[in-house]
Design a protein around this motif. Structure first.
Motif, mmCIF file in Angstrom:
data_model
loop_
_atom_site.group_PDB
_atom_site.id
_atom_site.type_symbol
_atom_site.label_atom_id
_atom_site.label_comp_id
_atom_site.label_asym_id
_atom_site.label_seq_id
_atom_site.Cartn_x
_atom_site.Cartn_y
_atom_site.Cartn_z
ATOM 1 N N TRP A 84 0.831 -1.207 0.000
ATOM 2 C CA TRP A 84 0.000 0.000 0.000
ATOM 3 C C TRP A 84 0.865 1.256 0.000
ATOM 4 N N SER A 85 0.401 2.255 -0.739
ATOM 5 C CA SER A 85 1.053 3.562 -0.674
ATOM 6 C C SER A 85 0.770 4.195 0.682
ATOM 7 N N THR A 121 -9.291 4.005 2.594
ATOM 8 C CA THR A 121 -8.543 3.413 3.698
ATOM 9 C C THR A 121 -7.482 2.477 3.137
ATOM 10 N N ARG A 122 -6.570 2.058 3.976
ATOM 11 C CA ARG A 122 -5.432 1.279 3.491
ATOM 12 C C ARG A 122 -5.028 0.215 4.517
ATOM 13 N N ALA A 123 -4.401 -0.849 3.974
ATOM 14 C CA ALA A 123 -3.692 -1.831 4.800
ATOM 15 C C ALA A 123 -4.568 -2.484 5.866
ATOM 16 N N HIS A 124 -5.783 -2.895 5.446
ATOM 17 C CA HIS A 124 -6.640 -3.674 6.343
ATOM 18 C C HIS A 124 -6.867 -5.040 5.707
ATOM 19 N N GLN A 132 -9.800 -5.848 3.057
ATOM 20 C CA GLN A 132 -11.000 -5.822 3.866
ATOM 21 C C GLN A 132 -12.273 -5.810 3.021
ATOM 22 N N ASP A 133 -13.338 -6.327 3.564
ATOM 23 C CA ASP A 133 -14.654 -6.194 2.967
ATOM 24 C C ASP A 133 -15.202 -4.807 3.309
ATOM 25 N N GLY A 234 -3.235 0.620 -3.659
ATOM 26 C CA GLY A 234 -2.810 -0.613 -3.023
ATOM 27 C C GLY A 234 -2.900 -1.817 -3.932
ATOM 28 N N PHE A 235 -2.164 -2.869 -3.564
ATOM 29 C CA PHE A 235 -2.184 -4.140 -4.286
ATOM 30 C C PHE A 235 -2.237 -5.251 -3.242
#
Length: 352
Positions: A84-85, A121-124, A132-133, A234-235
């Motif tokens: 993730w950025s 949002t990021r990195a969940h 994340q869902d 993100g990837f």
């Protein structure tokens, strides 16, 4: 012959130089400027001497091979990895090009897939290709394993927009939840597999794939854009009972700069991208029927260059002709000097 080569060089220098406004991977792109975003680009060796990256975070089962790729999952069951950025993309218009690699030992059963995210949002970590869902934003899914029978062929690429309230239907691979989808070969391709996502606010968003020939792109989809405001990039990838390695090789992101686009300019750009489709779906663009009727029956006029641009083009043409005339005068002078010198030597030899 010195004067000849001098003249040739000056002509080459005086030739008009046009600014390159299309990106190296998208010749159809017509922006006023293209600005690389270092904060959202990623190349080998991926990390600094402290094994960190100032602009990206890695997590889950992700592994960094500093010479080759960021491996989100290995060819093992039940893995999830993410990249993730750290900063959101602040540009209104942008283009993202990604080289990625999906491969594994099996030629029959493999999965689950890879996703690219543009979300608030990021990195969940979660069940949607490792993310994340109930995500808020856009997910582009490179799904290599059908969890249920489908009418379409896999691997399938789809784009899903979510306001944070919808639960992604993993069991049915998000069928009927996507905006649009296409089928593309993503494993064991003859060239490096790349995606190119272009987002032009109020005009279009497009995904193209390179998977058959080098620098030959096929359009997966081109649709009116959904609202994307300052998203994180993100990837993620995941495996389950079926497995694959999912690698991110490189990411390069450009900000696309457009100056002074009027509503008429936007409509012309939509017509260029979609043809009559934009006029048949007026709810996409919030354009009234009268405007659409005028647009359909009138050939779009070419936008005139701005006064500022015309002034500098005029100066450039003036400089070009001054240089050309100076080169001609220099060539004539050196030619005359050469002729005079040759004539004097011939006269002295005759008198002797």
């Amino acid at each position: 012959m010195l004067w000849f080569w001098t003249l040739l060089a000056l002509f080459a220098y005086a030739a008009p130089i046009h600014a390159v406004r299309s990106s190296s991977v998208n010749p159809e792109l017509d922006a006023d400027a293209i600005v690389p975003l270092r904060t959202h680009s990623l190349f080998s060796p991926y990390v600094d001497s402290s094994l960190q990256n100032s602009y990206w975070d890695f997590g889950g089962n992700a592994i960094v091979d500093t010479n080759r790729y960021v491996r989100l999952t290995q060819d093992r069951p039940s893995e999830r990895g993410w990249l993730w950025s750290r900063l959101p993309i602040e540009a209104n218009d942008f283009e993202i090009t990604v080289e990625f690699l999906i491969k594994g030992e099996s030629n029959t059963n493999y999965g689950d897939g890879l996703a690219m995210w543009l979300t608030s949002t990021r990195a969940h970590e979660g069940p949607v290709f490792g993310n994340q869902d109930h995500f808020k934003g856009v997910g582009i899914f490179f799904d290599t394993y059908p969890n249920t029978p489908h009418r379409t062929v896999f691997p399938r690429i789809s784009i899903v927009n979510n306001n944070g309230e919808m639960s992604y239907d993993v069991a049915h691979d998000g069928e009927n939840q996507d905006i649009i989808s296409c089928t593309e070969q993503l494993r064991k391709t003859p060239v490096e597999t790349r995606l190119r996502f272009t987002y032009v606010h109020d005009v279009y968003m497009e995904l193209a794939i390179q998977n058959r020939q080098w620098n030959q792109w096929s359009t997966c989809f081109r649709v009116p854009p959904v609202e994307i405001k300052q998203p994180y990039l993100g990837f993620t990838a995941s495996t389950g009972g079926v497995t694959d390695t999912h690698n991110i090789v490189s990411v390069w992101t450009n900000s696309l700069v457009y100056h002074s686009r009027t509503p008429a300019d936007l409509e012309r750009e939509r017509l260029r991208m979609f043809g009559d489709q934009s006029s048949s779906k007026k709810n996409w663009w919030s354009t009234d029927d009268a405007d659409l009727t005028r647009t359909r029956h009138k050939r779009p006029a070419q936008a005139r260059p701005s006064l500022f641009k015309r002034f500098f083009l005029g100066i450039a043409h003036l400089i070009k002709w001054v240089v050309i005339l100076a080169a001609i005068a220099a060539a004539a002078y050196f030619g005359y000097q050469y002729y005079s010198s040759h004539t004097r030597r011939h006269t002295r030899r005759t008198m002797a």
